[in-house]
Design a protein around this motif. Structure first.
Motif, PDB file in Angstrom:
ATOM      1  N   SER A  35       1.077  -1.047   0.234  1.00 40.23           N
ATOM      2  CA  SER A  35      -0.115  -0.454   0.484  1.00 40.23           C
ATOM      3  C   SER A  35       0.912   1.596  -0.119  1.00 40.23           C
ATOM      4  CB  SER A  35      -0.908   0.050   1.149  1.00 40.23           C
ATOM      5  OG  SER A  35      -1.360   0.796   1.058  1.00 40.23           O
ATOM      6  N   LEU A  36       0.827   2.481  -0.791  1.00 39.39           N
ATOM      7  CA  LEU A  36       1.693   3.091  -0.791  1.00 39.39           C
ATOM      8  C   LEU A  36       1.164   4.138  -0.592  1.00 39.39           C
ATOM      9  CD1 LEU A  36       3.782   5.398  -2.049  1.00 39.39           C
ATOM     10  CD2 LEU A  36       1.932   4.948  -4.217  1.00 39.39           C
ATOM     11  N   TRP A  37      -0.343   3.880   0.100  1.00 38.03           N
ATOM     12  CA  TRP A  37      -1.060   5.232   0.794  1.00 38.03           C
ATOM     13  C   TRP A  37      -0.667   5.110   2.391  1.00 38.03           C
ATOM     14  CZ3 TRP A  37      -6.246   8.625   0.342  1.00 38.03           C
ATOM     15  CH2 TRP A  37      -6.279   8.524   1.596  1.00 38.03           C
ATOM     16  N   GLU A  38      -0.322   4.050   2.491  1.00 35.64           N
ATOM     17  CA  GLU A  38       0.151   3.952   4.183  1.00 35.64           C
ATOM     18  C   GLU A  38       1.586   3.842   3.685  1.00 35.64           C
ATOM     19  OE1 GLU A  38      -0.543  -0.560   4.966  1.00 35.64           O
ATOM     20  OE2 GLU A  38      -2.935  -0.567   5.381  1.00 35.64           O
ATOM     21  N   ALA A  39       1.872   4.326   3.057  1.00 30.47           N
ATOM     22  CA  ALA A  39       3.766   4.776   3.245  1.00 30.47           C
ATOM     23  C   ALA A  39       3.601   6.239   3.599  1.00 30.47           C
ATOM     24  CB  ALA A  39       4.918   4.486   1.941  1.00 30.47           C
ATOM     25  N   LEU A  40       2.318   6.964   3.473  1.00 30.06           N
ATOM     26  CA  LEU A  40       2.634   8.676   3.148  1.00 30.06           C
ATOM     27  C   LEU A  40       2.013   9.114   4.296  1.00 30.06           C
ATOM     28  CD1 LEU A  40       0.108   8.353  -0.086  1.00 30.06           C
ATOM     29  CD2 LEU A  40       2.458   8.674  -0.352  1.00 30.06           C
ATOM     30  N   PRO A  41       2.781  10.484   4.335  1.00 23.54           N
ATOM     31  CA  PRO A  41       2.862  10.217   5.848  1.00 23.54           C
ATOM     32  C   PRO A  41       0.816  11.495   6.200  1.00 23.54           C
ATOM     33  CG  PRO A  41       4.994  11.986   5.294  1.00 23.54           C
ATOM     34  CD  PRO A  41       3.775  10.529   3.644  1.00 23.54           C
ATOM     35  N   THR A  42       0.464  11.482   7.192  1.00 21.26           N
ATOM     36  CA  THR A  42      -0.874  11.015   7.267  1.00 21.26           C
ATOM     37  C   THR A  42      -1.397  12.383   7.899  1.00 21.26           C
ATOM     38  OG1 THR A  42      -1.857   9.718   7.854  1.00 21.26           O
ATOM     39  CG2 THR A  42      -2.210  10.410   6.016  1.00 21.26           C
ATOM     40  N   VAL A  43      -2.221  13.184   8.311  1.00 23.56           N
ATOM     41  CA  VAL A  43      -2.221  13.725   9.951  1.00 23.56           C
ATOM     42  C   VAL A  43      -3.776  12.819   9.987  1.00 23.56           C
ATOM     43  CG1 VAL A  43      -2.645  16.147  11.102  1.00 23.56           C
ATOM     44  CG2 VAL A  43      -1.306  15.503   9.469  1.00 23.56           C
ATOM     45  N   ALA A  44      -4.047  12.381  11.228  1.00 27.81           N
ATOM     46  CA  ALA A  44      -5.381  12.073  11.457  1.00 27.81           C
ATOM     47  C   ALA A  44      -5.813  12.878  12.674  1.00 27.81           C
ATOM     48  CB  ALA A  44      -5.308  10.323  11.643  1.00 27.81           C
ATOM     49  N   VAL A  45      -7.284  13.296  12.578  1.00 28.26           N
ATOM     50  CA  VAL A  45      -7.837  13.211  13.531  1.00 28.26           C
ATOM     51  C   VAL A  45      -8.808  12.351  13.983  1.00 28.26           C
ATOM     52  CG1 VAL A  45      -9.619  15.183  14.367  1.00 28.26           C
ATOM     53  CG2 VAL A  45      -7.893  15.484  11.638  1.00 28.26           C
ATOM     54  N   VAL A  46      -8.350  12.770  15.743  1.00 31.05           N
ATOM     55  CA  VAL A  46      -9.597  11.507  16.495  1.00 31.05           C
ATOM     56  C   VAL A  46     -10.118  11.849  17.127  1.00 31.05           C
ATOM     57  CG1 VAL A  46      -8.879   9.491  17.576  1.00 31.05           C
ATOM     58  CG2 VAL A  46      -7.254   9.503  15.946  1.00 31.05           C
ATOM     59  N   GLY A  47     -10.712  11.477  17.815  1.00 30.84           N
ATOM     60  CA  GLY A  47     -11.190  12.345  18.745  1.00 30.84           C
ATOM     61  C   GLY A  47     -12.129  11.810  18.725  1.00 30.84           C
ATOM     62  N   GLY A  48     -13.284  11.722  20.374  1.00 26.39           N
ATOM     63  CA  GLY A  48     -14.107  11.183  21.017  1.00 26.39           C
ATOM     64  C   GLY A  48     -15.362  11.646  19.938  1.00 26.39           C
ATOM     65  N   GLN A  49     -16.328  10.633  20.974  1.00 26.95           N
ATOM     66  CA  GLN A  49     -17.291  11.104  19.927  1.00 26.95           C
ATOM     67  C   GLN A  49     -19.101  10.944  20.254  1.00 26.95           C
ATOM     68  OE1 GLN A  49     -18.326  10.342  16.442  1.00 26.95           O
ATOM     69  NE2 GLN A  49     -20.892  10.531  16.689  1.00 26.95           N
ATOM     70  N   VAL A  50     -19.887  12.045  20.294  1.00 30.78           N
ATOM     71  CA  VAL A  50     -21.649  12.421  21.185  1.00 30.78           C
ATOM     72  C   VAL A  50     -21.680  11.896  22.497  1.00 30.78           C
ATOM     73  CG1 VAL A  50     -23.686  11.158  20.381  1.00 30.78           C
ATOM     74  CG2 VAL A  50     -22.227  10.886  18.721  1.00 30.78           C
ATOM     75  N   ILE A  51     -20.866  11.074  23.169  1.00 33.88           N
ATOM     76  CA  ILE A  51     -20.817  10.946  24.579  1.00 33.88           C
ATOM     77  C   ILE A  51     -20.237  12.269  25.443  1.00 33.88           C
ATOM     78  CG2 ILE A  51     -20.981   9.942  26.252  1.00 33.88           C
ATOM     79  CD1 ILE A  51     -22.842   8.189  24.256  1.00 33.88           C
ATOM     80  N   SER A  52     -21.617  13.020  25.555  1.00 36.56           N
ATOM     81  CA  SER A  52     -21.213  14.530  26.184  1.00 36.56           C
ATOM     82  C   SER A  52     -19.603  13.549  27.272  1.00 36.56           C
ATOM     83  CB  SER A  52     -22.102  15.080  27.319  1.00 36.56           C
ATOM     84  OG  SER A  52     -21.766  15.466  28.391  1.00 36.56           O
ATOM     85  N   PRO A  53     -18.637  15.275  27.040  1.00 39.53           N
ATOM     86  CA  PRO A  53     -18.249  15.910  26.407  1.00 39.53           C
ATOM     87  C   PRO A  53     -17.983  15.755  25.580  1.00 39.53           C
ATOM     88  CG  PRO A  53     -17.499  15.882  28.680  1.00 39.53           C
ATOM     89  CD  PRO A  53     -17.334  14.709  28.190  1.00 39.53           C
ATOM     90  N   SER A  54     -18.066  16.048  24.045  1.00 37.27           N
ATOM     91  CA  SER A  54     -17.843  16.277  22.865  1.00 37.27           C
ATOM     92  C   SER A  54     -16.386  16.719  22.189  1.00 37.27           C
ATOM     93  CB  SER A  54     -19.169  16.182  21.252  1.00 37.27           C
ATOM     94  OG  SER A  54     -18.885  17.814  22.025  1.00 37.27           O
ATOM     95  N   SER A  55     -15.456  15.795  21.371  1.00 37.89           N
ATOM     96  CA  SER A  55     -14.045  16.856  21.704  1.00 37.89           C
ATOM     97  C   SER A  55     -13.911  17.816  21.009  1.00 37.89           C
ATOM     98  CB  SER A  55     -13.397  15.469  21.196  1.00 37.89           C
ATOM     99  OG  SER A  55     -13.719  15.260  19.645  1.00 37.89           O
TER     100      SER A  55
END
Ligand SMILES: Nc1nc2c(ncn2[C@@H]2O[C@H](COP(=O)(O)OP(=O)(O)OP(=O)(O)O)[C@@H](O)[C@H]2O)c(=O)[nH]1
Length: 621
Positions: A35-55
């Motif tokens: 996978s060339l995609w996996e070799a490319l540097p990326t910024v992945a945005v991760v956060g909690g969901q829905v359950i209060s308090p949302s991120s």
């Protein structure tokens, strides 16, 4: 020396090409490509969901872009990864957005961008609220952004809400993990300040996959919502949870601001003011806020790409070698364009046609077996026809008396003769049709042998279809020959009969001189019916001799000659109706092999293009 734009732009271009080819990571199994995609540097945005308090994940992304464009609502809104490519344009130019799946459409209205993200999500996942790893690519061109690419992932959740499959919690986590597990992934972990950082889903996951905190950027939202008298300095100064990069605090628009449709640029200014004037965070002001975060990420992404280029290049070179080896193993690459494919197929048909003709005409074995059908099989079959049974005394009596009806015949049973002859001639259909079938299967056998050498099931099918057509024609002709015999009997043959008929009567009169009327006596006796049987038999035998000569003529005319003349024309006409993929089918018998060859060829093209693009960037040298 290259600019940041060209480096991040380069990765964007390669990433888009990967998506078009279906490479968005996660390939497994023996046949999976690197996978060339996996070799490319990326910024992945991760956060909690829905359950209060949302991120506040969506708010952070919108703040970085400076536009309101993400779908909002209850439940899991982000259900496919959103690859958000930001391109900085000249000051004063108009902002617009473009989707990879709608390349010709420029979105000026960002409310429509939001709607398209929703619609495109539903197109793949249905309205089922399922998630899908197939990314949506959105490019935003604006003077208010920095060059940066972020991948917004579904928010981590703890419970499935109504209408979502039970497995959604694990499904989301495993999708997020396919991104954050990769060493090239920069994790943007978003947590709200009004929640204990130790319980943040994003930080928990980041801690697991990046324990040293090398590739995690911690973002703390909702600083303005903290209880009076408390602050987030413990986190922002890295004491609660230490990361290699400094934590960034953010103040997004409140729900009231969103409801008011508060301007994003104004929100950015207010955020700036908040930090500049904050008694708690004033000393950190220059390193806080969404604008700072965007610049920090852009710079970091650029430096990561720069450092990873050699390893990306070596993966590309290794993959090119592997693919070329596999293509060699799979055999000569199929001509990719339709013209070349057509040429190859026609060449193949011509070669087939030439050899096939040689088989029929002599010079190669095959034609002699067709002669064998006419010289042996047909005469033998004619001989075996059950005329003895048909013309037995009993049968002749029955047929003649049925034909006579209530009025017995006076001299010769005209109707009886006709019925007997018609019945007998019907038997010729069998050997006639069998000859056609035998010739057809010999032609087909020849054709198949020839086609097998050429490895094309499609060509065999085309030959079969055309030979089948000739067979039908030939059958019609031989049946017509038989029917013609029934339709008009040769009267000449019967005209000769009365003299012959008299002969037994004369012989009879010599032996039985006293008999009052021997002819009349014999009129309904066995001798009379035997004579009828023998006359019919003689007539049928004459027809049999004729058909023995004419059936081969019909077979040769309709099948052998047609096969020689028309097979090639038939191929041409069939092939000219086909295009693209169907032409490919003619060239190769195995669709799986063909598919793999095509995939390899496309991958190879992608890798070579990527290598050229990287080579073109000056700093590599
Ligand atoms: N006052 C204030 N409100 C914020 C801040 N960040 C987010 N919010 C509010 O928090 C709510 C949720 O924000 P989102 O950005 O939608 O958060 P999310 O994590 O993407 O959550 P979902 O959209 O529910 O997945 C909204 O009402 C925002 O206005 C902040 O820094 N300050």
């Amino acid at each position: 020396m290259t600019t940041m734009e060209s480096l991040i732009g380069l990765v964007n271009r390669i990433q888009r090409a990967c998506t078009v080819l279906g490479d968005y990571g996660g390939g497994t199994g023996d046949n999976a490509f690197n996978s060339l995609w996996e070799a490319l540097p990326t910024v992945a945005v991760v956060g909690g969901q829905v359950i209060s308090p949302s991120s506040g994940k969506s708010s952070v992304l919108e703040s970085i872009v400076g536009r309101d464009f993400l779908p909002r609502g209850s439940g899991i809104v982000t259900r496919r990864p959103l690859v958000l490519q930001l391109h900085k344009t000249e000051e004063g130019t108009e902002e617009y957005a473009e989707f990879l799946h709608l390349p010709k459409r420029k979105f000026i209205d960002f409310a429509l961008v939001r709607k398209e993200i929703q619609d495109e999500t539903d197109r793949i996942t249905g309205k089922s609220k399922q998630i899908s790893p197939v990314p949506i690519h959105l490019s935003i061109f604006s003077p208010n952004v920095v060059n940066l690419t972020l991948i917004d992932l579904p928010g981590l959740t703890k419970v499935a809400v109504e209408g979502q499959p039970e497995t959604i919690v694990e499904d989301i986590e495993s999708m997020v993990r396919t991104y954050v597990d990769k060493p090239n992934c920069i994790i943007l972990a978003i947590s709200p300040a009004n929640q204990d950082i130790a319980t943040s889903d994003a930080i928990k996951l980041a801690k697991e996959v990046d324990p040293t905190g090398e590739r995690t950027f911690g973002v703390l939202t909702k600083l303005d919502l903290m209880d009076k008298g408390t602050n987030a300095l413990e986190v922002l100064e890295g004491r609660s949870y230490k990361l290699q990069h400094p934590w960034v605090g953010i103040v997004n628009r409140s729900q009231a601001d969103i409801n008011r449709n508060a301007d994003m640029m104004l929100a950015r200014r207010k955020e700036r003011e908040y930090f500049d004037t904050s008694p708690d965070y004033g000393h950190l002001a220059s390193k806080m806020g969404s604008e700072y975060l965007a610049k920090l990420l852009s710079k970091h992404l650029e430096s990561v790409i720069r450092s990873r280029i050699p390893s990306i290049l070596s993966l590309i070179n290794k993959s090119i070698e592997e693919l070329e080896r596999e293509l060699d193993r799979l055999g000569k690459p199929v001509a990719v364009d339709a013209g070349a494919q057509l040429y190859t197929i026609l060449e193949m048909c011509r070669a087939f046609d030439k050899i096939f003709k040689e088989h029929l005409d002599g010079g190669r074995p095959g034609g002699d077996r067709i002669y064998g059908v006419f010289d042996n099989q047909l005469p033998a079959a004619l001989k075996k026809l059950p005329f003895d049974r048909h013309l037995s005394l009993q049968s002749v009596k029955r047929i003649v008396s049925e034909a006579d009806g209530y009025q017995p015949h006076l001299i010769a049973p005209e109707q009886g003769y006709r019925r007997l002859i018609e019945g007998a001639l019907g038997y010729f259909r069998g050997p006639a049709e069998a000859s056609v079938d035998a010739v057809s299967s010999l032609c087909l056998e020849r054709a198949c042998k020839e086609v097998n050498c050429r490895n094309s099931v499609e060509l065999a099918l085309a030959a079969n279809t055309s030979l089948e057509k000739f067979r039908e024609e030939s059958k019609k002709s031989v049946i017509r020959l038989v029917e013609m015999e029934s339709a008009y009997l040769t009267a000449e043959f019967f005209r000769k009969l009365p003299q012959e008929m008299e002969r037994p009567a004369v012989a009879n009169s010599k032996n039985q001189a006293a008999s009052p009327s021997p002819a009349a006596q014999d009129l309904y006796g066995d001798g009379h019916f035997r004579r009828i049987a023998s006359n019919v038999s003689a007539y049928v035998s004459m027809v049999s001799d004729t058909l023995r000569n004419t059936i081969p003529k019909a077979c040769v005319y309709c099948q052998v000659r047609q096969a020689k003349l028309a097979l090639l024309n038939y191929f041409y006409s069939q092939i000219s109706k086909r295009e693209g993929k169907q032409l490919g089918l003619l060239l190769d018998e195995d669709p799986a092999l063909m598919g793999r060859r095509l995939e390899c060829a496309q991958r190879l093209e992608l890798y070579k293009k990527a290598r050229d693009e990287i080579d073109a960037v000056a700093w590599v040298r």
